[in-house]
Design an enzyme around this catalytic site. Structure first.
Site, PDB file in Angstrom:
ATOM      1  N   ASN A 154       0.873  -1.169   0.000  1.00 53.60           N
ATOM      2  CA  ASN A 154       0.000   0.000   0.000  1.00 53.60           C
ATOM      3  C   ASN A 154       0.914   1.223   0.000  1.00 53.60           C
ATOM      4  OD1 ASN A 154      -1.790   2.038   0.505  1.00 53.60           O
ATOM      5  ND2 ASN A 154      -2.762   1.055   2.270  1.00 53.60           N
ATOM      6  N   HIS A 189     -12.442   3.632  -0.583  1.00 51.45           N
ATOM      7  CA  HIS A 189     -12.497   2.648   0.522  1.00 51.45           C
ATOM      8  C   HIS A 189     -13.208   1.371   0.069  1.00 51.45           C
ATOM      9  CE1 HIS A 189     -12.516   6.101   3.742  1.00 51.45           C
ATOM     10  NE2 HIS A 189     -11.283   5.679   3.533  1.00 51.45           N
ATOM     11  N   ARG A 210     -11.261  16.429   6.546  1.00 49.10           N
ATOM     12  CA  ARG A 210     -11.997  16.808   5.328  1.00 49.10           C
ATOM     13  C   ARG A 210     -13.434  17.200   5.670  1.00 49.10           C
ATOM     14  NH1 ARG A 210     -10.704  11.301   2.584  1.00 49.10           N
ATOM     15  NH2 ARG A 210      -8.451  11.339   2.865  1.00 49.10           N
ATOM     16  N   ARG A 259      -2.411  -1.958  -3.672  1.00 49.35           N
ATOM     17  CA  ARG A 259      -3.592  -1.109  -3.530  1.00 49.35           C
ATOM     18  C   ARG A 259      -3.418   0.080  -4.470  1.00 49.35           C
ATOM     19  NH1 ARG A 259      -5.054   3.144   1.089  1.00 49.35           N
ATOM     20  NH2 ARG A 259      -7.112   3.665   0.316  1.00 49.35           N
ATOM     21  N   GLU A 311      -8.278  -4.563   5.088  1.00 45.56           N
ATOM     22  CA  GLU A 311      -8.106  -4.301   3.660  1.00 45.56           C
ATOM     23  C   GLU A 311      -6.999  -5.167   3.051  1.00 45.56           C
ATOM     24  OE1 GLU A 311      -8.343  -0.044   4.901  1.00 45.56           O
ATOM     25  OE2 GLU A 311      -9.075   0.221   2.856  1.00 45.56           O
TER      26      GLU A 311
END
Ligand code: AMP
Length: 400
Positions: free
Chosen positions: A10, A182, A243, A93, A386
Site C-alpha cells: 500500500n 475505501h 476533510r 492497492r 483491507e
C-alpha cells in the site's frame, strides 16, 4: 507445495505499508511500514510474525524504489524474501481505477500506462501506486503484480447514483462522476457482516459506515454497492478527520471570489484543515471525547456535526435500500468509539435501529453484534482488513 504467499503493498505519497500473507489460512508472516520516504531520515519498521525480533531502520530512502529494496532485504533476513518460490504474487492497492478498472487486474505495461493516465483524478495517490508497482516489477519481473482498486467495489453503482446533476457534456469530457473510495473495506465488511448474520450475502442489505480518519458510507444490496458517500474524490460525504465532506458547491466559489483563495488553497483548506480539525482543532476522536467530558463546547459541537451527518446518511441509505438488515461500523472510529455508535443510532428506533449499551461497551477484535435481539435492524461492529481482502482477491485471480 504450490506458492501460497501474497505480498500486499500500500504505497502512499511518502510511505509504504506492507504485509506478507499466507493464503492457505490468511495468516500474516510479516508486516511493516516505511515512512518519511524522500525526507532526510526515513523509518522502516519491520515485524516478522513467524518468530524473530521486530526491527527498525532509520536511514534516508530517497524514493519508493529504495524503500521497497530495503523491505525486500528485511523480508530476506527472515527467509521470506521476494525470490522465494512460495511467493505467488504481489498485490498493490491502487486508489483510483476510473471507469475502466472494475476488477483486480494483472499489471502489464498497458495497464500501468492506464493507471498513470488516471493521475489527474487522484494526483496524490496514483503516482505513488505506480512507483510501487514499477519497483516491485523490477525486483521480481517474473512475478504477477496485481492492482486492486479502491474504486472497484463502487463501479456497480447505478448511473442515477454515480451522476452529478451537471451539464452532461462537461461531465463526460472531464470524467466528472461519482467513483467512491475505501471499496476494498466496504467489500470486506459487507461480506463479513452477512457471515455474522449467518445469511448468504446475496440476501442481505447493509449500510457500511467506514469511520477512520477518512470516512465513507455505502449502501450495499446483496453484496453489490448501490451508493456510496465519496464521489469524484474522497472529499464528498461524511465529516472526516480533516476533510469537510458535503458542502454547498457555492462555498468554493465564495472562497475564491470573496475569500480570494486559489484552487490549491481551497484544496488544502477542505482536505487538510476542515472536518473535525476545522471545527475544534483536533481530529482524534479519543481526544475529542476527552474534551467533551471536560465540558469543552467546541469539541461537543464538532462531535454533534459529525453525528448529524452520519445520521443523515443512515437515513438516506435506508431509503435507497428500502429494507436494511444491518448497519455496520468499521475502521478506527467505527471499531473503537462506542459513544459514536451510540449517538449515531440514538433516535432512529422508527428505522428499526437500537443499540445494547452493554454489548456496545465491549472491546474486541472480533466481528460482533451490538444491537438487542428485538431490533429489526442489526447494528454490528466488523473490524476491517483491507490487506486480507486485497490478498484474497489477488489469490483468487492468480490461481484461477
Ligand atoms: P483509521 O483511519 O481507520 O486508522 O482511524 C484512525 C482514527 O481512529 C483516529 O484518528 C482516531 O480518531 C480513531 N480512533 C482510534 N482508536 C480510537 C479509540 N479507542 N476511540 C476513539 N477513536 C479512536
Amino acid at each position: 507445495m504450490s506458492a501460497s504467499r501474497v505480498l500486499v503493498l500500500n504505497s502512499g505519497s511518502s510511505s509504504v505499508k506492507y504485509q506478507l500473507l499466507d493464503m492457505r489460512d490468511g495468516s500474516r508472516l510479516a508486516v511493516g511500514l516505511v515512512e518519511r520516504i524522500g525526507e532526510r531520515t526515513s523509518r522502516l519498521a519491520h515485524a516478522p510474525l513467524t518468530g524473530g525480533e521486530k526491527r527498525e531502520r532509520l536511514e534516508a530512502f530517497a524514493d519508493h524504489g529504495e524503500a521497497l529494496k530495503a523491505v525486500a532485504e528485511e523480508l530476506d533476513r527472515d527467509g521470506l524474501g521476494l525470490d522465494s518460490p512460495d511467493l505467488l504474487a504481489v498485490g498493490h492497492r491502487v486508489v483510483h481505477g476510473g471507469t475502466r478498472f472494475t476488477e483486480p487486474t494483472v499489471v502489464t505495461d498497458e495497464v500501468l500506462d492506464a493507471i498513470e493516465e488516471l493521475v489527474p483524478l487522484a494526483p496524490l495517490h496514483n503516482p505513488a501506486n505506480v512507483t510501487g508497482i514499477r519497483t516491485a516489477r523490477e525486483l521480481r519481473p517474473d512475478l504477477p503484480q496485481v492492482a486492486v482498486f479502491d474504486t472497484a467495489f463502487h463501479s456497480t453503482m447505478p448511473e442515477h447514483a454515480a451522476r452529478y446533476a451537471i451539464d452532461k457534456a462537461t461531465a463526460d469530457a472531464l470524467d466528472i462522476r461519482r467513483y467512491g473510495f475505501h471499496g476494498t473495506s466496504h467489500a470486506y465488511v459487507s461480506r463479513t457482516a452477512a457471515e455474522l448474520l449467518g445469511r448468504p450475502v446475496e440476501d442481505v442489505n447493509v449500510i457500511v459506515l467506514h469511520l477512520g480518519n477518512g470516512a465513507s458510507a455505502s449502501a450495499v444490496r446483496g453484496g453489490v454497492c448501490e451508493d456510496t458517500s465519496m464521489g469524484l474524490t474522497p472529499l464528498e460525504g461524511l465529516v472526516m478527520g480533516t476533510r469537510s465532506g458535503d458542502l454547498d458547491p457555492a462555498v468554493l466559489l465564495h472562497l475564491a471570489r470573496v475569500g480570494r483563495k486559489s484552487a490549491d488553497q481551497i484544496d488544502e483548506l477542505l482536505n487538510k484543515k476542515s472536518g473535525l480539525v476545522g471545527l475544534c482543532g483536533e481530529n482524534d476522536m479519543r481526544e475529542i471525547r476527552r474534551r467533551i467530558d471536560e465540558g469543552d463546547a467546541e469539541a461537543q459541537l464538532a462531535f454533534d456535526v459529525y453525528i448529524h451527518r452520519l445520521k443523515k446518511y443512515i437515513g438516506a441509505y435506508s431509503a435507497v435500500l428500502g429494507r436494511v438488515d444491518a448497519v455496520v461500523f468499521t475502521a478506527g472510529v467505527g471499531e473503537n468509539a462506542a459513544p459514536v455508535r451510540e449517538a449515531a443510532v440514538r433516535g432512529l428506533e422508527e428505522l428499526g435501529l437500537a443499540i445494547d449499551a452493554d454489548l456496545n461497551a465491549v472491546r474486541s477484535d472480533a466481528p460482533r453484534l451490538v444491537s438487542p435481539e428485538y431490533a429489526r435492524v442489526a447494528v454490528a461492529v466488523v473490524p476491517t482488513d483491507e490487506e486480507l481482502e486485497i490478498a484474497r482477491q489477488v489469490h483468487a485471480l492468480v490461481r484461477a
